[in-house]
Motif scaffolding. Structure first.
Motif, PDB file in Angstrom:
ATOM      1  N   UNK A 240       0.844  -1.196   0.000  1.00 23.84           N
ATOM      2  CA  UNK A 240       0.000   0.000   0.000  1.00 23.84           C
ATOM      3  C   UNK A 240       0.872   1.237   0.000  1.00 23.84           C
ATOM      4  N   UNK A 241       0.709   2.051  -1.029  1.00 27.16           N
ATOM      5  CA  UNK A 241       1.433   3.306  -1.109  1.00 27.16           C
ATOM      6  C   UNK A 241       0.459   4.476  -0.984  1.00 27.16           C
TER       7      UNK A 241
ATOM      8  N   UNK B  60      -3.652   0.488  -2.627  1.00 32.89           N
ATOM      9  CA  UNK B  60      -3.204  -0.895  -2.727  1.00 32.89           C
ATOM     10  C   UNK B  60      -2.745  -1.223  -4.143  1.00 32.89           C
ATOM     11  N   UNK B  61      -1.610  -1.946  -4.219  1.00 28.95           N
ATOM     12  CA  UNK B  61      -1.032  -2.416  -5.472  1.00 28.95           C
ATOM     13  C   UNK B  61      -0.855  -3.929  -5.339  1.00 28.95           C
ATOM     14  N   UNK B  62      -1.470  -4.667  -6.234  1.00 32.88           N
ATOM     15  CA  UNK B  62      -1.569  -6.123  -6.079  1.00 32.88           C
ATOM     16  C   UNK B  62      -0.894  -6.802  -7.250  1.00 32.88           C
ATOM     17  N   UNK B  63       0.135  -7.594  -6.944  1.00 36.39           N
ATOM     18  CA  UNK B  63       0.914  -8.262  -7.973  1.00 36.39           C
ATOM     19  C   UNK B  63       0.622  -9.760  -7.966  1.00 36.39           C
ATOM     20  N   UNK B  64       0.722 -10.349  -9.142  1.00 41.76           N
ATOM     21  CA  UNK B  64       0.424 -11.775  -9.285  1.00 41.76           C
ATOM     22  C   UNK B  64       1.508 -12.635  -8.654  1.00 41.76           C
ATOM     23  N   UNK B  65       1.119 -13.820  -8.223  1.00 38.52           N
ATOM     24  CA  UNK B  65       2.067 -14.822  -7.738  1.00 38.52           C
ATOM     25  C   UNK B  65       2.818 -15.345  -8.965  1.00 38.52           C
ATOM     26  N   UNK B  66       4.092 -14.983  -9.080  1.00 38.90           N
ATOM     27  CA  UNK B  66       4.856 -15.304 -10.297  1.00 38.90           C
ATOM     28  C   UNK B  66       5.009 -16.806 -10.488  1.00 38.90           C
ATOM     29  N   UNK B  67       4.936 -17.578  -9.397  1.00 34.64           N
ATOM     30  CA  UNK B  67       5.075 -19.032  -9.521  1.00 34.64           C
ATOM     31  C   UNK B  67       3.879 -19.655 -10.240  1.00 34.64           C
TER      32      UNK B  67
ATOM     33  N   UNK C 212       8.890  -2.712   2.839  1.00 31.07           N
ATOM     34  CA  UNK C 212       8.597  -1.946   1.642  1.00 31.07           C
ATOM     35  C   UNK C 212       9.244  -0.588   1.796  1.00 31.07           C
ATOM     36  N   UNK C 213      10.092  -0.236   0.853  1.00 32.80           N
ATOM     37  CA  UNK C 213      10.745   1.055   0.884  1.00 32.80           C
ATOM     38  C   UNK C 213       9.951   2.034   0.032  1.00 32.80           C
ATOM     39  N   UNK C 214       9.541   3.131   0.647  1.00 24.90           N
ATOM     40  CA  UNK C 214       8.803   4.173  -0.072  1.00 24.90           C
ATOM     41  C   UNK C 214       9.689   5.382  -0.250  1.00 24.90           C
TER      42      UNK C 214
ATOM     43  N   UNK D  59      10.478   9.389  -0.300  1.00 22.62           N
ATOM     44  CA  UNK D  59      10.090  10.360   0.722  1.00 22.62           C
ATOM     45  C   UNK D  59       8.740  11.004   0.424  1.00 22.62           C
ATOM     46  N   UNK D  60       8.446  11.241  -0.883  1.00 23.25           N
ATOM     47  CA  UNK D  60       7.180  11.893  -1.213  1.00 23.25           C
ATOM     48  C   UNK D  60       6.008  10.934  -1.168  1.00 23.25           C
ATOM     49  N   UNK D  61       6.253   9.621  -0.894  1.00 19.68           N
ATOM     50  CA  UNK D  61       5.188   8.652  -0.785  1.00 19.68           C
ATOM     51  C   UNK D  61       4.933   8.247   0.652  1.00 19.68           C
ATOM     52  N   UNK D  62       5.778   8.658   1.574  1.00 17.57           N
ATOM     53  CA  UNK D  62       5.671   8.226   2.965  1.00 17.57           C
ATOM     54  C   UNK D  62       4.732   9.134   3.741  1.00 17.57           C
TER      55      UNK D  62
END
Length: 222
Positions: free
Chosen positions: A139-140, A155-162, A215-217, A219-222
């Protein structure tokens, strides 16, 4: 073929397919439906017409006997020949898709947060299309525009690459910006995580278990 020139859709199968984006009143509400209440039904022309596949219209109830009801159509159909405002309509309780409570106390008591599921997120198309489960979500800071009808959840949702083939993995199409409920219709294994704050991230482990991850955000996203 219906002698009336229309039939009523049974909305329950639609609800089963899309529980987060297709609203139906609960049993407690249906128990209180009575004469004088406006309810919404889905009408479909028989035979089919060209303008609309179906029309959602309101009916004012004037009689109820158990789960059998009747009332008067309160809308003018757009393209259902032979049906007009004021016509009598017979239906059953399970046909009701919405209720317009005139009583302020009932309106407040049955207020729902269902529309929250229409807030937006970015999601990989493989998840949205049911080709893979969510594998990583974070979540950003939400991206809001004044013209947006529904807010961005962040929320940003990525697929299970496996679960992706090599071809699907390498294709890497742009994510879709959709209602988060549309994603949950496909995979709701992470629904209990959605109240986590900005900066949260989770990685799928065994089964439907998610583990917090860093998760590293910027500075302008924190």
């Amino acid at each position: 073929m219906s002698d009336a020139g229309y039939e009523l859709d049974d909305p329950r199968p639609i609800r089963r397919e899309a529980p987060y984006t297709f609203y139906l009143p609960g049993n407690e509400q249906l128990e209180e439906v009575a004469a004088g209440v406006l309810v919404q039904l889905i009408f479909r022309a028989v035979p089919p017409t060209e303008t609309y596949g179906a029309e959602r219209m309101w009916v004012e109830i004037d009689h109820r006997d158990g789960d059998v009801l009747s009332g008067v159509l309160d809308n003018e159909p757009v393209d259902i020949p032979g049906l007009a405002r004021g016509d009598r309509v017979a239906f059953r309780l399970h046909h009701i898709i919405d209720i317009d409570w005139d009583d302020p106390a009932q309106k407040e008591r049955f207020r729902t947060d269902f529309n929250n599921w229409f807030a937006r997120c970015f999601v990989d198309k493989a998840v949205l299309e049911g080709r893979a489960r969510a594998g990583f979500l974070y979540r950003e800071q939400p991206e809001h525009k004044e013209s947006d009808r529904y807010p961005d959840t962040g929320w940003r949702i990525r697929a299970d690459v496996d679960e992706l083939s090599d071809e699907e993995y390498n294709e890497n199409p742009s994510p879709s910006y959709v209602a988060i409920g549309a994603v949950l219709n496909r995979d709701d294994s992470f629904v209990d995580l959605l109240s986590a704050p900005v900066g949260s991230a989770f990685l799928r482990g065994e089964g439907n278990n998610y583990e917090p991850t860093e998760l590293e955000l910027d500075e302008d996203e924190s």
